[in-house]
Design a protein around this motif. Structure first.
Motif, PDB file in Angstrom:
ATOM      1  N   TRP A  54       0.845  -1.202   0.000  1.00  0.00           N
ATOM      2  CA  TRP A  54       0.000   0.000   0.000  1.00  0.00           C
ATOM      3  C   TRP A  54       0.874   1.243   0.000  1.00  0.00           C
ATOM      4  CZ3 TRP A  54      -1.106   4.601   2.133  1.00  0.00           C
ATOM      5  CH2 TRP A  54      -2.352   5.163   1.862  1.00  0.00           C
ATOM      6  N   ILE A  55       1.906   1.237   0.835  1.00  0.00           N
ATOM      7  CA  ILE A  55       2.814   2.383   0.932  1.00  0.00           C
ATOM      8  C   ILE A  55       3.510   2.626  -0.407  1.00  0.00           C
ATOM      9  CG2 ILE A  55       4.953   3.213   2.010  1.00  0.00           C
ATOM     10  CD1 ILE A  55       3.979   1.731   4.593  1.00  0.00           C
ATOM     11  N   GLN A  56       4.008   1.559  -1.028  1.00  0.00           N
ATOM     12  CA  GLN A  56       4.687   1.682  -2.331  1.00  0.00           C
ATOM     13  C   GLN A  56       3.735   2.233  -3.379  1.00  0.00           C
ATOM     14  OE1 GLN A  56       8.011   0.964  -3.314  1.00  0.00           O
ATOM     15  NE2 GLN A  56       7.306   2.011  -5.150  1.00  0.00           N
ATOM     16  N   SER A  57       2.511   1.729  -3.408  1.00  0.00           N
ATOM     17  CA  SER A  57       1.518   2.189  -4.372  1.00  0.00           C
ATOM     18  C   SER A  57       1.211   3.672  -4.178  1.00  0.00           C
ATOM     19  CB  SER A  57       0.240   1.357  -4.235  1.00  0.00           C
ATOM     20  OG  SER A  57      -0.757   1.851  -5.072  1.00  0.00           O
ATOM     21  N   LEU A 127      -6.885   6.861  -1.586  1.00  0.00           N
ATOM     22  CA  LEU A 127      -7.138   7.404  -0.250  1.00  0.00           C
ATOM     23  C   LEU A 127      -8.606   7.278   0.131  1.00  0.00           C
ATOM     24  CD1 LEU A 127      -4.961  10.622  -0.179  1.00  0.00           C
ATOM     25  CD2 LEU A 127      -4.569   8.493   1.052  1.00  0.00           C
ATOM     26  N   ALA A 128      -9.494   7.508  -0.831  1.00  0.00           N
ATOM     27  CA  ALA A 128     -10.929   7.493  -0.554  1.00  0.00           C
ATOM     28  C   ALA A 128     -11.447   6.084  -0.274  1.00  0.00           C
ATOM     29  CB  ALA A 128     -11.697   8.110  -1.719  1.00  0.00           C
ATOM     30  N   ALA A 129     -10.718   5.068  -0.691  1.00  0.00           N
ATOM     31  CA  ALA A 129     -11.177   3.690  -0.512  1.00  0.00           C
ATOM     32  C   ALA A 129     -11.397   3.342   0.958  1.00  0.00           C
ATOM     33  CB  ALA A 129     -10.185   2.720  -1.142  1.00  0.00           C
ATOM     34  N   GLU A 134     -17.878  11.066   5.211  1.00  0.00           N
ATOM     35  CA  GLU A 134     -17.826  12.500   5.498  1.00  0.00           C
ATOM     36  C   GLU A 134     -16.504  13.120   5.093  1.00  0.00           C
ATOM     37  OE1 GLU A 134     -16.661  10.338   9.301  1.00  0.00           O
ATOM     38  OE2 GLU A 134     -18.251  10.132   7.843  1.00  0.00           O
ATOM     39  N   GLY A 135     -15.462  12.294   4.840  1.00  0.00           N
ATOM     40  CA  GLY A 135     -14.167  12.814   4.435  1.00  0.00           C
ATOM     41  C   GLY A 135     -14.007  12.906   2.940  1.00  0.00           C
TER      42      GLY A 135
END
Length: 139
Positions: A54-57, A127-129, A134-135
């Protein structure tokens, strides 16, 4: 002797001027291998990512952002729905901050006092996943 010192001072000023001009062209990101955690904050919700994939992506998507030429002149952007992303390096982690938000032009990344970059919408989607509704910015 004074002549040589003045030339050395002029040369140093030139180098510093050129270095300062080039800083806003490149988003300053740590190497993926150095990042031990990514903390994503939206409002009161906090998600901590430690998965290296996840970090690499995330870092790969962020590194592809293009400079907009706009300045970041405050600690945090004045944008509704801005997501605070903290990149942790080391143990215990030292955190560097980055904000991601949507504009009418798409996804933007902002490093406080460094600059603003135009990113790919895939970054916002990533990020939205795991961001609570509300964010998310509906625009």
């Amino acid at each position: 002797m004074k002549f040589h010192l003045s030339w050395a001072a002029c040369g140093l000023l030139l180098v510093l001027s050129l270095a300062a001009c080039g800083g806003a062209d490149t988003l300053v990101l740590p190497e993926a291998s150095e990042v031990t955690a990514v903390r994503v904050t939206v409002g009161e919700a906090v998600t901590l990512h430690r998965d290296p994939a996840w970090i690499q992506s995330f870092l790969t998507e962020a590194a592809g952002a293009a400079p907009t030429g706009r300045e970041s002149v405050q600690d945090a952007p004045d944008r509704p729905g801005a997501v605070r992303v903290e990149l942790g390096t080391g143990d215990p982690p030292g955190w560097s901050v980055l904000y991601v938000y949507q504009t009418e032009d798409g996804c933007c990344l902002e490093q406080p006092y460094e600059g603003i970059w135009q990113g790919d919408d895939a970054l916002w989607t990533q990020l939205a996943a795991d961001t609570p509704p509300e964010g998310r910015n509906a625009s």
